[in-house]
Design a protein around this motif. Sequence first.
Motif, PDB file in Angstrom:
ATOM      1  N   ARG A   1       4.136   2.670   0.720  1.00 30.37           N
ATOM      2  CA  ARG A   1       3.329   1.975   1.738  1.00 30.37           C
ATOM      3  C   ARG A   1       2.198   1.163   1.132  1.00 30.37           C
ATOM      4  O   ARG A   1       1.663   0.265   1.794  1.00 30.37           O
ATOM      5  CB  ARG A   1       2.714   2.994   2.701  1.00 30.37           C
ATOM      6  CG  ARG A   1       3.643   3.583   3.741  1.00 30.37           C
ATOM      7  CD  ARG A   1       2.796   4.333   4.748  1.00 30.37           C
ATOM      8  NE  ARG A   1       3.539   5.063   5.745  1.00 30.37           N
ATOM      9  CZ  ARG A   1       3.976   4.551   6.900  1.00 30.37           C
ATOM     10  NH1 ARG A   1       3.758   3.285   7.167  1.00 30.37           N
ATOM     11  NH2 ARG A   1       4.626   5.310   7.766  1.00 30.37           N
ATOM     12  N   THR A   2       1.828   1.463  -0.103  1.00 28.23           N
ATOM     13  CA  THR A   2       0.603   0.883  -0.661  1.00 28.23           C
ATOM     14  C   THR A   2       0.891   0.016  -1.882  1.00 28.23           C
ATOM     15  O   THR A   2       1.183  -1.169  -1.747  1.00 28.23           O
ATOM     16  CB  THR A   2      -0.407   1.994  -0.991  1.00 28.23           C
ATOM     17  OG1 THR A   2       0.192   2.953  -1.897  1.00 28.23           O
ATOM     18  CG2 THR A   2      -0.828   2.734   0.279  1.00 28.23           C
ATOM     19  N   VAL A   3       0.827   0.601  -3.078  1.00 27.18           N
ATOM     20  CA  VAL A   3       0.865  -0.226  -4.284  1.00 27.18           C
ATOM     21  C   VAL A   3       2.210  -0.906  -4.487  1.00 27.18           C
ATOM     22  O   VAL A   3       2.278  -2.052  -4.965  1.00 27.18           O
ATOM     23  CB  VAL A   3       0.479   0.609  -5.525  1.00 27.18           C
ATOM     24  CG1 VAL A   3      -0.989   0.987  -5.469  1.00 27.18           C
ATOM     25  CG2 VAL A   3       1.354   1.844  -5.657  1.00 27.18           C
ATOM     26  N   TYR A   4       3.311  -0.244  -4.136  1.00 29.48           N
ATOM     27  CA  TYR A   4       4.610  -0.889  -4.310  1.00 29.48           C
ATOM     28  C   TYR A   4       4.800  -2.008  -3.290  1.00 29.48           C
ATOM     29  O   TYR A   4       5.355  -3.068  -3.601  1.00 29.48           O
ATOM     30  CB  TYR A   4       5.737   0.140  -4.195  1.00 29.48           C
ATOM     31  CG  TYR A   4       5.747   1.162  -5.316  1.00 29.48           C
ATOM     32  CD1 TYR A   4       5.010   0.951  -6.480  1.00 29.48           C
ATOM     33  CD2 TYR A   4       6.487   2.331  -5.221  1.00 29.48           C
ATOM     34  CE1 TYR A   4       5.001   1.885  -7.508  1.00 29.48           C
ATOM     35  CE2 TYR A   4       6.498   3.262  -6.247  1.00 29.48           C
ATOM     36  CZ  TYR A   4       5.752   3.039  -7.393  1.00 29.48           C
ATOM     37  OH  TYR A   4       5.760   3.954  -8.410  1.00 29.48           O
ATOM     38  N   LEU A   5       4.328  -1.798  -2.083  1.00 33.89           N
ATOM     39  CA  LEU A   5       4.346  -2.876  -1.092  1.00 33.89           C
ATOM     40  C   LEU A   5       3.472  -4.031  -1.548  1.00 33.89           C
ATOM     41  O   LEU A   5       3.837  -5.209  -1.396  1.00 33.89           O
ATOM     42  CB  LEU A   5       3.869  -2.355   0.261  1.00 33.89           C
ATOM     43  CG  LEU A   5       3.653  -3.411   1.350  1.00 33.89           C
ATOM     44  CD1 LEU A   5       4.962  -4.105   1.716  1.00 33.89           C
ATOM     45  CD2 LEU A   5       3.026  -2.776   2.588  1.00 33.89           C
ATOM     46  N   ASP A   6       2.314  -3.725  -2.134  1.00 32.06           N
ATOM     47  CA  ASP A   6       1.414  -4.783  -2.593  1.00 32.06           C
ATOM     48  C   ASP A   6       2.065  -5.642  -3.671  1.00 32.06           C
ATOM     49  O   ASP A   6       1.836  -6.856  -3.731  1.00 32.06           O
ATOM     50  CB  ASP A   6       0.115  -4.173  -3.121  1.00 32.06           C
ATOM     51  CG  ASP A   6      -0.769  -3.633  -2.005  1.00 32.06           C
ATOM     52  OD1 ASP A   6      -0.515  -3.985  -0.837  1.00 32.06           O
ATOM     53  OD2 ASP A   6      -1.696  -2.856  -2.305  1.00 32.06           O
TER      54      ASP A   6
END
Length: 423
Positions: free
Chosen positions: A254-259
């Motif tokens: 939800r966070t760094v991989y999405l970013d």
Amino acid sequence: MNTDLSLVTGVRQTLAVVLPVRFAAVVGWRTGPIPFELGSRRADAVTRQTYFTPAAARALYGTAERPCRWHRFMDVRHEALHLRGVELLRTATARHPDHGLAVLHFDVEGPALLETLRAIGHRSPAASDPLDGPLSPWVLLAGIAEPRGAAAPFAIARPYTVAFLTPGVQHTPALRQDGRLPESADRWLWYLASRSTEADVPTPLEHWPERSQQAVRISADWSALVLRHGAAFLGHRADSGDGDFYGFAELHGRTVYLDALLLGSVQRDHIDELTDGLSGVFDGPKLARRVSALERHIATFRSTYWRQHLTAHGPANELLLSFQSQYRLAERFEEILAEAADYARLVQTQESQQIAGALGVLTILGLPVGTALSILQVLGTGGAVAVVVALVAALAATALVLTTRYGRLVLSSLRGTGPGDSR
């Protein structure tokens, strides 16, 4: 054993939908990305910035003086979707300073993840688009931003989706067996990322080995696949529920991989705009000014957004590289640099020709005049009549020289064209 993914309910099922938007007003939401939490972990902007390089972090989260990311928690349920929150990321380009991306974060209930993805991708037959009614971006972003239509410049044809699913013990097609990953696991991963089923896009058997090679093996427990219009994360070990490692995996998804994927989307839109700018560089006069502006835009993009290494942690880099590979971003940017360099050399050549032409004109004008005045001085002839006669003779000689091939070459150099150019 249930092999039909459309009937599967994972232990964890999440969905992020990325939409191109146009900002319509100042964003009054909280700054930074949504700070998802897991126990004592809080994935806010401060925490995420430690994961990325400073340049990548500035592009994704902005700075205290110039924020570019905002979020708002929401709690909206519609059929199988539960909206958790919305993020906005400003992705201004030289031509479109109001462009951005909206990210809708959902939990998915029941065996609806694949069918929801197919509906968002407008597969036929599929259910009605779930991003209508209470979950419509026009409703969720009213007064702040509005979606860019598929016909708008550089807008993606469909929303980009990022799906996350972890299996239970009964979902053997996704589970490792004796340490080996069955072919069915990569098929599930492909269906989630491509938002399709075998009936939608029948795949030749000989293509599956190649598609399996595209998967990013984050660890033995889960894999990712990045395609042009969607990405997916799939677990390969039975999820035991609360307290399982997959809670941490979901947080990262939800966070760094999405970013990392968001940065790829920003890079794609900027490269699209640079490509369009190159295609129109010869439209109209003042080529040097347009080439100079284009070089400035390329330098700004290169220093601000163009990254292939985000972090010392491998998976985010691999995800970004996979996204770039789908759109050939690295090759396209190399082509942009080479083409811009060619145009810069062309402008430099024209400017050199114009300088040489100006010097030639000074020579053609100055030499006859100087010669005539020198002859008058040697002969000792004075008076206004003699000077006028000398100047007329000099101008006649100059006009005669300008009719020669050398004279025509000098004049064409001043115009910035070759002697045989019809422009």
